[in-house]
Design a protein around this motif. Structure first.
Motif, mmCIF file in Angstrom:
data_model
loop_
_atom_site.group_PDB
_atom_site.id
_atom_site.type_symbol
_atom_site.label_atom_id
_atom_site.label_comp_id
_atom_site.label_asym_id
_atom_site.label_seq_id
_atom_site.Cartn_x
_atom_site.Cartn_y
_atom_site.Cartn_z
ATOM 1 N N LEU A 1 67.856 53.221 57.097
ATOM 2 C CA LEU A 1 66.513 52.996 57.999
ATOM 3 C C LEU A 1 67.074 53.639 59.673
ATOM 4 N N LEU A 2 68.309 53.332 59.769
ATOM 5 C CA LEU A 2 68.818 53.697 61.174
ATOM 6 C C LEU A 2 69.489 54.612 61.681
ATOM 7 N N THR A 3 69.899 54.935 60.191
ATOM 8 C CA THR A 3 70.509 56.513 61.119
ATOM 9 C C THR A 3 69.776 57.706 60.481
ATOM 10 N N THR A 4 68.970 58.010 59.082
ATOM 11 C CA THR A 4 68.172 59.279 59.029
ATOM 12 C C THR A 4 67.996 60.080 60.219
ATOM 13 N N PRO A 5 67.117 59.756 60.948
ATOM 14 C CA PRO A 5 67.284 61.005 62.085
ATOM 15 C C PRO A 5 68.584 61.650 62.060
ATOM 16 N N ILE A 6 70.169 60.661 62.559
ATOM 17 C CA ILE A 6 70.646 61.740 63.008
ATOM 18 C C ILE A 6 70.758 62.778 61.708
ATOM 19 N N TRP A 7 70.947 62.304 60.315
ATOM 20 C CA TRP A 7 71.028 63.551 59.565
ATOM 21 C C TRP A 7 70.423 64.460 59.148
ATOM 22 N N VAL A 8 68.698 64.322 59.112
ATOM 23 C CA VAL A 8 68.436 65.104 59.886
ATOM 24 C C VAL A 8 68.030 66.520 60.614
ATOM 25 N N ILE A 9 68.761 66.588 61.723
ATOM 26 C CA ILE A 9 68.698 67.020 62.798
ATOM 27 C C ILE A 9 70.197 67.690 62.165
ATOM 28 N N VAL A 10 71.006 66.939 62.006
ATOM 29 C CA VAL A 10 72.025 67.968 61.385
ATOM 30 C C VAL A 10 71.884 68.299 60.033
ATOM 31 N N THR A 11 71.302 68.674 58.890
ATOM 32 C CA THR A 11 70.303 69.346 58.203
ATOM 33 C C THR A 11 70.421 70.714 58.660
ATOM 34 N N ARG A 12 68.676 70.163 59.920
ATOM 35 C CA ARG A 12 69.161 71.499 60.181
ATOM 36 C C ARG A 12 69.922 72.765 60.660
ATOM 37 N N GLY B 1 58.378 63.143 61.632
ATOM 38 C CA GLY B 1 59.583 63.748 61.019
ATOM 39 C C GLY B 1 61.100 63.768 61.027
ATOM 40 N N LEU B 2 61.134 62.740 62.065
ATOM 41 C CA LEU B 2 63.243 62.738 62.734
ATOM 42 C C LEU B 2 63.269 61.350 60.770
ATOM 43 N N TRP B 3 61.728 61.229 60.184
ATOM 44 C CA TRP B 3 63.002 60.269 59.291
ATOM 45 C C TRP B 3 62.072 61.495 57.655
ATOM 46 N N LYS B 4 62.240 62.659 57.756
ATOM 47 C CA LYS B 4 61.765 63.276 56.581
ATOM 48 C C LYS B 4 62.524 63.529 55.375
ATOM 49 N N GLY B 5 61.828 62.904 53.716
ATOM 50 C CA GLY B 5 63.082 62.958 53.266
ATOM 51 C C GLY B 5 63.708 61.480 52.965
ATOM 52 N N VAL B 6 62.991 60.321 53.914
ATOM 53 C CA VAL B 6 63.544 58.992 54.050
ATOM 54 C C VAL B 6 63.780 58.377 52.770
ATOM 55 N N PHE B 7 62.693 59.178 51.685
ATOM 56 C CA PHE B 7 62.507 58.107 50.610
ATOM 57 C C PHE B 7 62.868 58.374 49.804
ATOM 58 N N PRO B 8 63.661 59.992 49.178
ATOM 59 C CA PRO B 8 64.552 60.265 48.265
ATOM 60 C C PRO B 8 66.200 59.831 48.984
ATOM 61 N N VAL C 1 69.789 67.071 46.852
ATOM 62 C CA VAL C 1 69.268 68.124 46.669
ATOM 63 C C VAL C 1 67.448 68.260 47.194
ATOM 64 N N VAL C 2 67.354 67.480 46.498
ATOM 65 C CA VAL C 2 64.911 67.234 47.168
ATOM 66 C C VAL C 2 65.574 66.762 48.187
ATOM 67 N N LYS C 3 66.684 65.551 49.064
ATOM 68 C CA LYS C 3 66.459 65.079 49.807
ATOM 69 C C LYS C 3 66.598 66.184 51.148
ATOM 70 N N SER C 4 67.715 67.319 50.610
ATOM 71 C CA SER C 4 68.203 68.082 52.086
ATOM 72 C C SER C 4 67.644 69.596 51.634
ATOM 73 N N ARG C 5 66.223 69.106 50.513
ATOM 74 C CA ARG C 5 65.285 70.279 50.680
ATOM 75 C C ARG C 5 64.159 69.762 51.553
ATOM 76 N N LEU C 6 63.713 68.515 51.915
ATOM 77 C CA LEU C 6 63.105 68.042 52.442
ATOM 78 C C LEU C 6 62.989 68.114 54.141
ATOM 79 N N GLN C 7 64.418 68.219 54.301
ATOM 80 C CA GLN C 7 64.947 68.133 55.800
ATOM 81 C C GLN C 7 64.982 69.131 56.411
ATOM 82 N N ALA C 8 65.286 70.333 55.465
ATOM 83 C CA ALA C 8 65.405 71.658 55.906
ATOM 84 C C ALA C 8 64.346 72.036 56.534
#
Length: 346
Positions: A129-140, A190-197, A258-265
């Motif tokens: 919950l605290l760090t998902t935005p960072i990893w969405v940016i990294v994936t992009r 948008g910064l929390w895309k893929g947070v559910f998986p 894989v699903v998480k990465s697809r949603l964040q890309a």
């Protein structure tokens, strides 16, 4: 200094070093996971991974293997620091509860596998919950593909797809570009895309720590010692335990990754509907329909090599840093005590 702070700082340090060593593999693996076309999916073999690394360097330059490294290091430090800090807090409380039950004649005072799993899951959920935005940016940034130099001198014109204008990818793609892009797509959420998986993926480190703690417990029992945590173990033993634990967790949870990465890309507008996902369930159903079950395992060979090695390095370095910190703190306390006694004797 509390054990939680020591473990948090040591975890951040170990994570940064492990990330620096394995980052090119992580970049290639993220690209493999987000590849929508089964015919273009890289082989899970060692040759496939090395060939893709070569192609990235040849077409986009060495720098693209380290795309998103800065936010990734920040994310690693934050994630590992937050995770180990809260893990130690939750574990200490769980151990106190177990000791309380032991005094009532229930249990032996130690944590079982289920308790370790719960502790790791709670710490992982806070971390996500605290760090998902960072990893969405990294994936992009990892999945951004730089155009060949020859094409950069003559930028591609905008093209029209289904009545929509699609502008060619920019040659530069920084952190603020990603944040703006995510905000334009879905606002702050948008910064929390893929947070559910990703929350479901909490079971990965939870399973990892459950296996790690179980192996430690068995070794301590076999040695009939009074060790606490990983104290008394060699660096090689910690490395091997970390590797085995991560291997088991990766096998169990890779499809979710894989699903998480697809949603964040980034989902390009010119792609057809089968390659665009509205959410977690939509991504799962479309992957099954158009790619089959094997689509959930794209790049798994690369991930195993990268994550298992990184986890083993992280565990080894983290425990060594914890051990060093405790030694320095103990020596400092002894020195102050001796100094105080010396002054009193005068």
């Amino acid at each position: 200094m509390s054990d939680a702070i020591i473990n948090g700082v040591a975890g951040a340090g170990g994570g940064i070093i492990a990330q620096l060593i394995t980052y090119p593999l992580q970049t290639v693996n993220t690209r493999q996971q987000t590849e929508r076309d089964p015919s273009k999916s890289s082989s899970n073999s060692k040759d496939g991974t090395l060939n893709q690394m070569y192609q990235v360097v040849k077409q986009e330059g060495w720098g693209r293997l380290y795309g998103g490294l800065t936010p990734s290091l920040v994310g690693t430090a934050a994630s590992q620091g937050v995770y180990y800090y809260f893990y130690q807090i939750f574990r200490d409380r769980a151990e106190l509860a177990s000791l309380a039950r032991q005094r009532k004649g229930i249990g032996d005072g130690s944590l079982g596998m289920l308790q370790s799993l719960v502790v790791a899951s709670l710490a992982g959920s806070v971390n996500v919950l605290l760090t998902t935005p960072i990893w969405v940016i990294v994936t992009r940034m990892q999945t951004f593909k730089k155009k060949k130099k020859a094409l950069q001198k003559h930028p591609l014109p905008s093209v029209c797809s289904e009545g929509r204008t699609v502008v060619a990818e920019p040659s530069r793609y920084g952190i603020f570009d990603v944040i703006k892009e995510l905000y334009d797509e879905a606002g702050l959420l948008g910064l929390w895309k893929g947070v559910f998986p990703t929350l479901i993926m909490v079971c990965n480190p939870a399973i990892q720590f459950m296996l790690y703690e179980a192996m430690l417990k068995k070794l301590k029992k076999d040695r009939a010692s009074n060790m606490k945590g990983a104290e008394g173990l060699t660096a090689v033993e910690i490395f091997l335990f970390g590797a085995v634990a991560k291997l088991g967790a990766t096998f169990a949870t890779y499809p979710l990754l894989v699903v998480k990465s697809r949603l964040q890309a980034k989902q390009s507008l010119h792609l057809d509907a089968r390659h665009q996902y509205r959410g977690t369930w939509d991504a799962i159903t479309k992957m099954i329909r158009y790619e089959g079950i094997l689509g959930f395992y794209n790049g798994m060979g690369t991930k195993i090599v990268q994550s298992v090695f990184a986890a083993a390095v992280l565990f080894m370095i983290k425990e060594e840093l914890v051990r060093a910190a405790r030694f320095l703190l103990t020596r400092s306390v002894v020195a102050r005590s001796n100094s105080s006694k010396s002054k009193q004797s005068r």
